[in-house]
Design an enzyme around this catalytic site. Sequence first.
Site, PDB file in Angstrom:
ATOM      1  N   GLU A 178      27.759 -75.976  64.596  1.00 36.62           N
ATOM      2  CA  GLU A 178      28.505 -75.839  63.330  1.00 36.62           C
ATOM      3  C   GLU A 178      28.816 -74.382  63.019  1.00 36.62           C
ATOM      4  O   GLU A 178      27.896 -73.556  62.935  1.00 36.62           O
ATOM      5  CB  GLU A 178      27.675 -76.463  62.187  1.00 36.62           C
ATOM      6  CG  GLU A 178      28.410 -76.450  60.859  1.00 36.62           C
ATOM      7  CD  GLU A 178      27.655 -77.172  59.741  1.00 36.62           C
ATOM      8  OE1 GLU A 178      26.888 -78.111  60.035  1.00 36.62           O
ATOM      9  OE2 GLU A 178      27.833 -76.779  58.578  1.00 36.62           O
ATOM     10  N   LYS A 227      20.179 -80.855  53.714  1.00 36.95           N
ATOM     11  CA  LYS A 227      20.942 -80.801  54.982  1.00 36.95           C
ATOM     12  C   LYS A 227      21.222 -79.348  55.327  1.00 36.95           C
ATOM     13  O   LYS A 227      21.134 -78.940  56.482  1.00 36.95           O
ATOM     14  CB  LYS A 227      22.235 -81.608  54.831  1.00 36.95           C
ATOM     15  CG  LYS A 227      23.025 -81.798  56.114  1.00 36.95           C
ATOM     16  CD  LYS A 227      23.977 -80.664  56.433  1.00 36.95           C
ATOM     17  CE  LYS A 227      24.764 -80.956  57.703  1.00 36.95           C
ATOM     18  NZ  LYS A 227      25.607 -79.823  58.127  1.00 36.95           N
ATOM     19  N   ASP A 252      11.152 -81.050  69.103  1.00 33.26           N
ATOM     20  CA  ASP A 252      11.743 -82.366  68.892  1.00 33.26           C
ATOM     21  C   ASP A 252      12.361 -82.433  67.492  1.00 33.26           C
ATOM     22  O   ASP A 252      11.664 -82.635  66.502  1.00 33.26           O
ATOM     23  CB  ASP A 252      10.621 -83.408  69.074  1.00 33.26           C
ATOM     24  CG  ASP A 252      11.101 -84.832  68.892  1.00 33.26           C
ATOM     25  OD1 ASP A 252      12.206 -85.037  68.357  1.00 33.26           O
ATOM     26  OD2 ASP A 252      10.353 -85.743  69.268  1.00 33.26           O
ATOM     27  N   HIS A 294      33.575 -70.428  55.113  1.00 29.93           N
ATOM     28  CA  HIS A 294      33.489 -71.406  56.184  1.00 29.93           C
ATOM     29  C   HIS A 294      34.794 -71.476  56.958  1.00 29.93           C
ATOM     30  O   HIS A 294      34.801 -71.489  58.185  1.00 29.93           O
ATOM     31  CB  HIS A 294      33.134 -72.777  55.600  1.00 29.93           C
ATOM     32  CG  HIS A 294      33.031 -73.840  56.640  1.00 29.93           C
ATOM     33  ND1 HIS A 294      31.974 -73.889  57.519  1.00 29.93           N
ATOM     34  CD2 HIS A 294      33.854 -74.855  56.983  1.00 29.93           C
ATOM     35  CE1 HIS A 294      32.146 -74.908  58.331  1.00 29.93           C
ATOM     36  NE2 HIS A 294      33.287 -75.499  58.033  1.00 29.93           N
TER      37      HIS A 294
HETATM   38  C1  MEV Z   1      26.983 -77.687  55.238  1.00 29.53           C
HETATM   39  O1  MEV Z   1      26.640 -77.910  56.575  1.00 29.53           O
HETATM   40  C2  MEV Z   1      25.758 -77.434  54.401  1.00 29.53           C
HETATM   41  C3  MEV Z   1      25.996 -77.315  52.889  1.00 29.53           C
HETATM   42  O2  MEV Z   1      26.689 -78.465  52.410  1.00 29.53           O
HETATM   43  C4  MEV Z   1      24.637 -77.217  52.247  1.00 29.53           C
HETATM   44  C5  MEV Z   1      24.663 -77.266  50.732  1.00 29.53           C
HETATM   45  O3  MEV Z   1      25.580 -77.892  50.155  1.00 29.53           O
HETATM   46  O4  MEV Z   1      23.709 -76.712  50.142  1.00 29.53           O
HETATM   47  C6  MEV Z   1      26.852 -76.124  52.562  1.00 29.53           C
END
Ligand code: MEV
Length: 438
Positions: free
Chosen positions: A85, A279, A295, A392
């Site tokens: 990513e 995430k 793992d 991003h």
């Molecule tokens: C993207 O991979 C991760 C985010 O969505 C985490 C977040 O929203 O805190 C930017």
Amino acid sequence: MNTPVEGFSKLTKAEKINWIASNFTQDPERTKQLLQQYWNTDGEVQKVHDEFIENTVSNYYLPFAIAPNFLINGKFYAIPMAIEESSVVAAASKAAKFWLTRGGFKTTVIGTEKVGQVHFIFKGEATKLRAFFNEIKPEFYTSTAAITKSMEKRGGGIKDIVLKDLTDKIEGYYQLHCTFETKDAMGANFINSCLEQFASTLKEKAAQHTSFTSEEKDIEVVMSILSNYVPNCLVRAEVSCPVEALNEDGISSEEFAQKMVRAVEIAKAEPYRAVTHNKGIMNGIDAVILATGNDFRAIEAGVHAYASKDGRYSSLTHATIKDGDFKFWIEIPLALGTVGGLTSLHPLVKLALEILQNPSAEELMQIVAVAGLAQNFAAVRSLVTTGIQKGHMKMHLLNLLNQMGATESEKQELVQYFKTHTVTNASVKEALEKMQSE
Ligand code: MEV
């Protein structure tokens, strides 16, 4: 075409490739070429990869990157990350740099306890089972002496074996709930070997136990397996500084600190946000887990279970403003290894560990927790200030240009151009088309 195959695993690699290419792909020659293109030219290295798993037909590459400038407990680290990513490595590096001048990251290992269970059914009196368990408990240790010997030399071994009565959940259901110390090994094989021996000992001793009825003698072992839920294999990583030292562009330090705290409060209060918040943490954690040959499925399962430990899925990070200080921290379970498994087999894993100065498992827990905290700090920082898309999409620009088939010189020129223009799918397409038509 698309019919079942007998004995696929026994085919040679070339035969497997032929089979998959001619039965499941449009252009078999292209498929073969592609699979070969990803082979390692060094036969020895390729052999190592072929033998990790079954039915290997090629390698699947991920970028291997470095996030530098992490100051952790006063020591510098460059953290290797394997991830596909865009923005993740840049975000980690940015957070590392931000905290470098504000005291760096502080970490503590709270515990290193691993867990495994023997699940069984006992049809009889619970008090008799408990008396039997207390009587034979030493046998669990003696019967596993050959398995535990070398682990004990390294300071690890079986910590405890507890009988748990779960008959309120399932009729006759009990567990041997066992805890282990596995030092620098992740310990899955060690734990599972011990558990399977416990299960045999349990069955064997029950069958010989004179005060059991014949039904009680017949213990049904359902399964013996480690648990990936390791709430006592826990690490904490923290950053803090005076609020006025946050110095964020375009916003006062106080407002920035409050927004950060508010964003964490929202992730604590609300599962939809908590999942995405976590995430982002796992973006950093998984990348280091993969690079160091650990793992990631086990880590993911354990971490998310921990995020729900209070009965509702919640944020893994915490933030406060107290006495003029901003504090941001994470507490997560991480069962990691720096010996055994892929660590001595995968050449890049070995290199990743070398780059990290060959850490112990405890040290790696701290580095990984820092990577997660840094990633979360960077993501939430962007979210509460500029939004994430600006940064991003800049990082994603090369992916877009590659997808659109831009040449090297077009890419170079457009990267310059987009330093001062907003990156969107449409704007990149338009700029490339304009350049090509000129
Ligand atoms: C993207 O991979 C991760 C985010 O969505 C985490 C977040 O929203 O805190 C930017």
